[in-house]
Design a protein around this motif. Sequence first.
Motif, PDB file in Angstrom:
ATOM      1  N   ALA A  64      44.161  36.006  37.056  1.00  0.00           N
ATOM      2  CA  ALA A  64      44.678  35.832  38.416  1.00  0.00           C
ATOM      3  C   ALA A  64      43.994  34.645  39.102  1.00  0.00           C
ATOM      4  O   ALA A  64      43.699  34.683  40.289  1.00  0.00           O
ATOM      5  CB  ALA A  64      44.435  37.105  39.230  1.00  0.00           C
ATOM      6  N   GLY A  65      43.714  33.603  38.327  1.00  0.00           N
ATOM      7  CA  GLY A  65      42.980  32.471  38.916  1.00  0.00           C
ATOM      8  C   GLY A  65      41.601  32.877  39.393  1.00  0.00           C
ATOM      9  O   GLY A  65      41.069  32.305  40.335  1.00  0.00           O
ATOM     10  N   VAL A  66      41.003  33.854  38.716  1.00  0.00           N
ATOM     11  CA  VAL A  66      39.713  34.399  39.158  1.00  0.00           C
ATOM     12  C   VAL A  66      38.574  33.494  38.682  1.00  0.00           C
ATOM     13  O   VAL A  66      38.404  33.275  37.478  1.00  0.00           O
ATOM     14  CB  VAL A  66      39.484  35.826  38.631  1.00  0.00           C
ATOM     15  CG1 VAL A  66      38.164  36.384  39.175  1.00  0.00           C
ATOM     16  CG2 VAL A  66      40.646  36.736  38.987  1.00  0.00           C
ATOM     17  N   THR A  67      37.795  32.990  39.605  1.00  0.00           N
ATOM     18  CA  THR A  67      36.633  32.170  39.282  1.00  0.00           C
ATOM     19  C   THR A  67      35.507  33.050  38.745  1.00  0.00           C
ATOM     20  O   THR A  67      35.218  34.110  39.306  1.00  0.00           O
ATOM     21  CB  THR A  67      36.146  31.438  40.546  1.00  0.00           C
ATOM     22  OG1 THR A  67      37.219  30.641  41.040  1.00  0.00           O
ATOM     23  CG2 THR A  67      34.929  30.564  40.249  1.00  0.00           C
TER      24      THR A  67
ATOM     25  N   PHE B 212      49.963  33.150  44.448  1.00  0.00           N
ATOM     26  CA  PHE B 212      48.995  32.107  44.115  1.00  0.00           C
ATOM     27  C   PHE B 212      49.652  31.068  43.206  1.00  0.00           C
ATOM     28  O   PHE B 212      49.255  30.863  42.053  1.00  0.00           O
ATOM     29  CB  PHE B 212      47.784  32.774  43.442  1.00  0.00           C
ATOM     30  CG  PHE B 212      46.489  32.023  43.553  1.00  0.00           C
ATOM     31  CD1 PHE B 212      45.932  31.723  44.788  1.00  0.00           C
ATOM     32  CD2 PHE B 212      45.804  31.635  42.406  1.00  0.00           C
ATOM     33  CE1 PHE B 212      44.715  31.044  44.873  1.00  0.00           C
ATOM     34  CE2 PHE B 212      44.590  30.960  42.489  1.00  0.00           C
ATOM     35  CZ  PHE B 212      44.051  30.664  43.725  1.00  0.00           C
TER      36      PHE B 212
ATOM     37  N   ASP C 114      41.909  27.145  46.623  1.00  0.00           N
ATOM     38  CA  ASP C 114      41.762  26.421  45.355  1.00  0.00           C
ATOM     39  C   ASP C 114      42.656  25.166  45.348  1.00  0.00           C
ATOM     40  O   ASP C 114      43.839  25.239  45.695  1.00  0.00           O
ATOM     41  CB  ASP C 114      42.137  27.322  44.177  1.00  0.00           C
ATOM     42  CG  ASP C 114      41.156  28.479  43.982  1.00  0.00           C
ATOM     43  OD1 ASP C 114      40.501  28.882  44.963  1.00  0.00           O
ATOM     44  OD2 ASP C 114      41.054  28.982  42.848  1.00  0.00           O
TER      45      ASP C 114
ATOM     46  N   GLN D 178      41.613  33.138  51.828  1.00  0.00           N
ATOM     47  CA  GLN D 178      42.019  34.408  51.248  1.00  0.00           C
ATOM     48  C   GLN D 178      40.769  35.276  51.105  1.00  0.00           C
ATOM     49  O   GLN D 178      39.752  34.834  50.564  1.00  0.00           O
ATOM     50  CB  GLN D 178      42.687  34.168  49.893  1.00  0.00           C
ATOM     51  CG  GLN D 178      43.439  35.380  49.393  1.00  0.00           C
ATOM     52  CD  GLN D 178      44.218  35.081  48.132  1.00  0.00           C
ATOM     53  OE1 GLN D 178      43.809  34.269  47.328  1.00  0.00           O
ATOM     54  NE2 GLN D 178      45.348  35.753  47.971  1.00  0.00           N
TER      55      GLN D 178
ATOM     56  N   ARG E  52      30.381  38.275  40.722  1.00  0.00           N
ATOM     57  CA  ARG E  52      31.401  39.089  40.036  1.00  0.00           C
ATOM     58  C   ARG E  52      30.907  39.584  38.681  1.00  0.00           C
ATOM     59  O   ARG E  52      31.294  40.677  38.235  1.00  0.00           O
ATOM     60  CB  ARG E  52      32.696  38.278  39.892  1.00  0.00           C
ATOM     61  CG  ARG E  52      33.358  38.042  41.241  1.00  0.00           C
ATOM     62  CD  ARG E  52      34.532  37.101  41.163  1.00  0.00           C
ATOM     63  NE  ARG E  52      35.045  36.831  42.513  1.00  0.00           N
ATOM     64  CZ  ARG E  52      35.801  35.793  42.841  1.00  0.00           C
ATOM     65  NH1 ARG E  52      36.146  34.916  41.906  1.00  0.00           N
ATOM     66  NH2 ARG E  52      36.199  35.640  44.080  1.00  0.00           N
TER      67      ARG E  52
ATOM     68  N   THR F 104      37.595  35.432  48.342  1.00  0.00           N
ATOM     69  CA  THR F 104      37.686  34.349  47.355  1.00  0.00           C
ATOM     70  C   THR F 104      36.477  33.420  47.452  1.00  0.00           C
ATOM     71  O   THR F 104      35.669  33.503  48.386  1.00  0.00           O
ATOM     72  CB  THR F 104      38.954  33.506  47.578  1.00  0.00           C
ATOM     73  OG1 THR F 104      38.893  32.950  48.901  1.00  0.00           O
ATOM     74  CG2 THR F 104      40.213  34.345  47.427  1.00  0.00           C
ATOM     75  N   THR F 105      36.397  32.521  46.501  1.00  0.00           N
ATOM     76  CA  THR F 105      35.344  31.507  46.530  1.00  0.00           C
ATOM     77  C   THR F 105      35.542  30.555  47.713  1.00  0.00           C
ATOM     78  O   THR F 105      34.567  30.001  48.218  1.00  0.00           O
ATOM     79  CB  THR F 105      35.331  30.724  45.208  1.00  0.00           C
ATOM     80  OG1 THR F 105      36.665  30.338  44.882  1.00  0.00           O
ATOM     81  CG2 THR F 105      34.765  31.583  44.078  1.00  0.00           C
TER      82      THR F 105
ATOM     83  N   PHE G 207      43.618  40.242  46.567  1.00  0.00           N
ATOM     84  CA  PHE G 207      42.677  39.604  45.645  1.00  0.00           C
ATOM     85  C   PHE G 207      41.341  40.329  45.585  1.00  0.00           C
ATOM     86  O   PHE G 207      40.769  40.496  44.501  1.00  0.00           O
ATOM     87  CB  PHE G 207      42.467  38.125  46.016  1.00  0.00           C
ATOM     88  CG  PHE G 207      41.564  37.441  45.037  1.00  0.00           C
ATOM     89  CD1 PHE G 207      42.050  37.016  43.805  1.00  0.00           C
ATOM     90  CD2 PHE G 207      40.213  37.273  45.306  1.00  0.00           C
ATOM     91  CE1 PHE G 207      41.211  36.433  42.862  1.00  0.00           C
ATOM     92  CE2 PHE G 207      39.364  36.683  44.375  1.00  0.00           C
ATOM     93  CZ  PHE G 207      39.872  36.257  43.149  1.00  0.00           C
TER      94      PHE G 207
ATOM     95  N   TYR H 177      37.991  29.270  35.828  1.00  0.00           N
ATOM     96  CA  TYR H 177      38.726  30.525  35.828  1.00  0.00           C
ATOM     97  C   TYR H 177      38.474  31.264  34.504  1.00  0.00           C
ATOM     98  O   TYR H 177      38.463  30.651  33.430  1.00  0.00           O
ATOM     99  CB  TYR H 177      40.237  30.293  35.926  1.00  0.00           C
ATOM    100  CG  TYR H 177      40.736  29.717  37.226  1.00  0.00           C
ATOM    101  CD1 TYR H 177      39.942  29.659  38.372  1.00  0.00           C
ATOM    102  CD2 TYR H 177      42.037  29.230  37.308  1.00  0.00           C
ATOM    103  CE1 TYR H 177      40.444  29.125  39.553  1.00  0.00           C
ATOM    104  CE2 TYR H 177      42.545  28.700  38.486  1.00  0.00           C
ATOM    105  CZ  TYR H 177      41.739  28.641  39.602  1.00  0.00           C
ATOM    106  OH  TYR H 177      42.250  28.116  40.767  1.00  0.00           O
TER     107      TYR H 177
HETATM  108  N1  GLN Z   1      39.641  31.113  42.381  1.00  0.00           N
HETATM  109  C1  GLN Z   1      39.439  31.761  43.629  1.00  0.00           C
HETATM  110  C2  GLN Z   1      38.512  32.926  43.475  1.00  0.00           C
HETATM  111  O1  GLN Z   1      38.333  33.385  42.405  1.00  0.00           O
HETATM  112  C3  GLN Z   1      40.742  32.214  44.277  1.00  0.00           C
HETATM  113  C4  GLN Z   1      41.543  33.140  43.397  1.00  0.00           C
HETATM  114  C5  GLN Z   1      42.807  33.689  44.025  1.00  0.00           C
HETATM  115  O2  GLN Z   1      43.002  33.656  45.219  1.00  0.00           O
HETATM  116  N2  GLN Z   1      43.687  34.210  43.226  1.00  0.00           N
HETATM  117  O3  GLN Z   1      37.969  33.428  44.411  1.00  0.00           O
END
Ligand code: GLN
Length: 232
Positions: free
Chosen positions: A77-80, A20, A167, A125, A85, A128-129, A59, A194
């Motif tokens: 991990a760039g998690v929204t 990512f 993203d 992915q 969640r 994911t969002t 993910f 995030y």
């Molecule tokens: N921000 C997006 C999500 O949380 C993608 C995160 C990712 O692929 N690491 O779903």
Amino acid sequence: EASYTLVKEGVLTNVAELGFSPFEYIDEDGNTVGFDVDLSNAIAEKMGLTCEWLPNQAFDTLVPTIKQGGKADISIAGVTITDERLEDVDFSDPYLNSNQALIVAASSSYATDDLDTEEIQIACQTGTTGDAWIQENLPNATRVPLADVTAGMMGVSTGSYQAMVIDLPVAQNMLAQSFSDLKVLEEIPTGEQYGIAVSYDNPGLKDAINDALAQIEEDGTMDELKQKWFGT
Ligand code: GLN
């Protein structure tokens, strides 16, 4: 002083999906690097800990891993942060704003509305969002959930898929680095934030991470990291 438990003494253990870029990826030398990696090290340092990243996980397994406990303390991990969640895990204060991007071949003449049909395959992915956005906004398209972002972009590049949703900062980075034959057809203003996923069973850890994040914002570290990884 906040009190919390850790999987491993003296160590903040992180679990992430490592494809990512520029948030977390494996560089040419095999090192795990990126904005989130630097941020996790900075947070650990403020807490008097070191940070360790576990091997790559898909993910859609990250939130379940944190919820279950015993393996990782956090997932940066760039998690929204989403309501869905939040039913399973808690999140730190937000550390970055993000949106989605709809990617197509640079040579294509699609408009977004053209994509809402069964013949169109749109990669994302899994879990994911971006995955959720496709299901809500292009419900007639054939959605192709994949573990790996690069595989999706390769597929759009070779014509196996017609589009991908991912993203925006990742789209911009990966198109500039490796996929000059793709373009962002549309920036989708989802207004995501995030956050760092932590277990509800470890509330002191969330507080300690928020304290560290506040210091990182205040002492200029956050600005330095944004400058380093995004040039802004
Ligand atoms: N921000 C997006 C999500 O949380 C993608 C995160 C990712 O692929 N690491 O779903």
